[in-house]
Design a protein around this motif. Structure first.
Motif, PDB file in Angstrom:
ATOM      1  N   SER A  19       0.815  -1.219   0.000  1.00  0.00           N
ATOM      2  CA  SER A  19       0.000   0.000   0.000  1.00  0.00           C
ATOM      3  C   SER A  19       0.848   1.268   0.000  1.00  0.00           C
ATOM      4  O   SER A  19       0.314   2.376  -0.051  1.00  0.00           O
ATOM      5  N   GLY A  20       2.160   1.111   0.078  1.00  0.00           N
ATOM      6  CA  GLY A  20       3.042   2.263   0.058  1.00  0.00           C
ATOM      7  C   GLY A  20       3.281   2.901   1.403  1.00  0.00           C
ATOM      8  O   GLY A  20       3.964   3.921   1.507  1.00  0.00           O
ATOM      9  N   VAL A  21       2.738   2.328   2.448  1.00  0.00           N
ATOM     10  CA  VAL A  21       2.942   2.871   3.801  1.00  0.00           C
ATOM     11  C   VAL A  21       4.379   2.648   4.269  1.00  0.00           C
ATOM     12  O   VAL A  21       4.938   3.450   5.020  1.00  0.00           O
ATOM     13  N   LEU A  22       4.994   1.581   3.796  1.00  0.00           N
ATOM     14  CA  LEU A  22       6.313   1.178   4.273  1.00  0.00           C
ATOM     15  C   LEU A  22       7.181   0.786   3.091  1.00  0.00           C
ATOM     16  O   LEU A  22       6.726   0.113   2.160  1.00  0.00           O
ATOM     17  N   ASP A  23       8.432   1.207   3.133  1.00  0.00           N
ATOM     18  CA  ASP A  23       9.422   0.796   2.132  1.00  0.00           C
ATOM     19  C   ASP A  23      10.016  -0.529   2.579  1.00  0.00           C
ATOM     20  O   ASP A  23      10.408  -0.681   3.738  1.00  0.00           O
ATOM     21  N   ALA A  24      10.080  -1.498   1.674  1.00  0.00           N
ATOM     22  CA  ALA A  24      10.607  -2.817   2.037  1.00  0.00           C
ATOM     23  C   ALA A  24      12.013  -2.723   2.615  1.00  0.00           C
ATOM     24  O   ALA A  24      12.383  -3.481   3.517  1.00  0.00           O
ATOM     25  N   ALA A  25      12.793  -1.776   2.105  1.00  0.00           N
ATOM     26  CA  ALA A  25      14.165  -1.621   2.598  1.00  0.00           C
ATOM     27  C   ALA A  25      14.206  -1.090   4.023  1.00  0.00           C
ATOM     28  O   ALA A  25      15.239  -1.167   4.696  1.00  0.00           O
ATOM     29  N   ALA A  26      13.081  -0.557   4.495  1.00  0.00           N
ATOM     30  CA  ALA A  26      13.023   0.025   5.841  1.00  0.00           C
ATOM     31  C   ALA A  26      12.584  -0.986   6.889  1.00  0.00           C
ATOM     32  O   ALA A  26      12.489  -0.648   8.075  1.00  0.00           O
ATOM     33  N   ILE A  27      12.299  -2.212   6.482  1.00  0.00           N
ATOM     34  CA  ILE A  27      11.864  -3.225   7.450  1.00  0.00           C
ATOM     35  C   ILE A  27      13.035  -3.597   8.344  1.00  0.00           C
ATOM     36  O   ILE A  27      14.091  -4.048   7.874  1.00  0.00           O
ATOM     37  N   ASP A  28      12.859  -3.390   9.626  1.00  0.00           N
ATOM     38  CA  ASP A  28      13.881  -3.733  10.613  1.00  0.00           C
ATOM     39  C   ASP A  28      13.199  -4.318  11.841  1.00  0.00           C
ATOM     40  O   ASP A  28      11.996  -4.589  11.821  1.00  0.00           O
ATOM     41  N   GLU A  29      13.944  -4.512  12.911  1.00  0.00           N
ATOM     42  CA  GLU A  29      13.371  -5.100  14.124  1.00  0.00           C
ATOM     43  C   GLU A  29      12.241  -4.236  14.678  1.00  0.00           C
ATOM     44  O   GLU A  29      11.230  -4.752  15.150  1.00  0.00           O
TER      45      GLU A  29
END
Length: 247
Positions: A156-166
């Protein structure tokens, strides 16, 4: 001889309440009697935790695997849950306890879902100890649901996949906004997590007590807190050794 009082208290205690059935069977009683005795210990544990200054108490009340138990036992457990919420919610509210329920809400009886939601809504603004009830909860299921939320947010564009962290994962598990447990206590002598808080307990201390849950009284809780207070928590960091000058 009574142990000395703990010098430091944890913010968050999680308990795997194990041994109700064995407690009853050892006394020649139906397993339901053990579950009823266990409810009394829940009440005492909440009071004891509050008195000890603990901010969060998480209780593993019913796992997603418990549905595999005999139908009559599951029915009895659901009846006990209804009784506990209806009878104790007003008192918990008066005592300023905030109730939060974690676990999957799908495929549970509508009246139970409504009771759990009412308990959360009625106590939402309370500022005392937070009682977290893990109901229809399994840690692997929780992580699957968190992963789905991450995928949905990326799509949905809320989160960038590269920004996924703990932090992104922690913000999407059921306990988002709640500190990880400092200590996980399990009664009955069993020494395993049983699919409980697998993500959150990464650096928790573990205290395994031989007593069955219906025997987990104020003294046993105190014993667990004393053991916790004697632990050195390093979170994977080892202090550098001191080097004497001139050596």
């Amino acid at each position: 001889m009574q142990s000395e009082a703990p010098t430091s208290s944890p913010r968050h205690v999680a308990i795997i309440m194990d041994g109700n059935g064995r407690w009853a069977e050892a006394r020649g009683l139906p397993r339901t009697a053990g579950h009823r005795a266990g409810v009394e210990r829940v009440r005492e544990a909440v009071r004891t935790a509050g008195e000890a200054g603990i901010e969060y108490l998480t209780l593993f009340a019913f796992s997603s695997e418990n549905w595999r138990r005999p139908e009559q036992e599951v029915s009895d457990l659901m009846g006990l849950l209804r009784f506990f919420v209806r009878k104790d919610l007003a008192e918990l509210h008066r005592e300023n306890v905030r109730v939060k329920v974690i676990g999957c809400r799908q495929n549970i009886q509508p009246d139970i879902r409504a009771l759990l939601t009412d308990a959360e809504n009625r106590t939402r603004e309370n500022t005392g100890i937070t009682l977290v009830i893990a109901f229809n909860y399994g840690a692997r299921d929780e992580l699957v649901r968190a992963a789905r939320k991450l995928v949905e947010d990326v799509q949905s564009g809320v989160l960038d996949a590269a920004a996924i962290d703990e932090a992104a994962v922690s913000g999407r598990v059921d306990t988002a906004g709640i500190p990880d447990p400092d200590v996980v206590i399990r009664t009955s002598g069993e020494q395993r997590l049983s699919n409980f808080l697998l993500w959150q307990a990464a650096y928790s201390e573990f205290v395994f007590l031989p007593c069955l849950w219906p025997d987990f009284d104020r003294a046993a809780f105190h014993e667990a807190l004393v053991e916790y207070a004697g632990r050195e928590r390093r979170f994977g960091v080892v202090s550098a050794p001191c080097i004497a000058v001139g050596s």
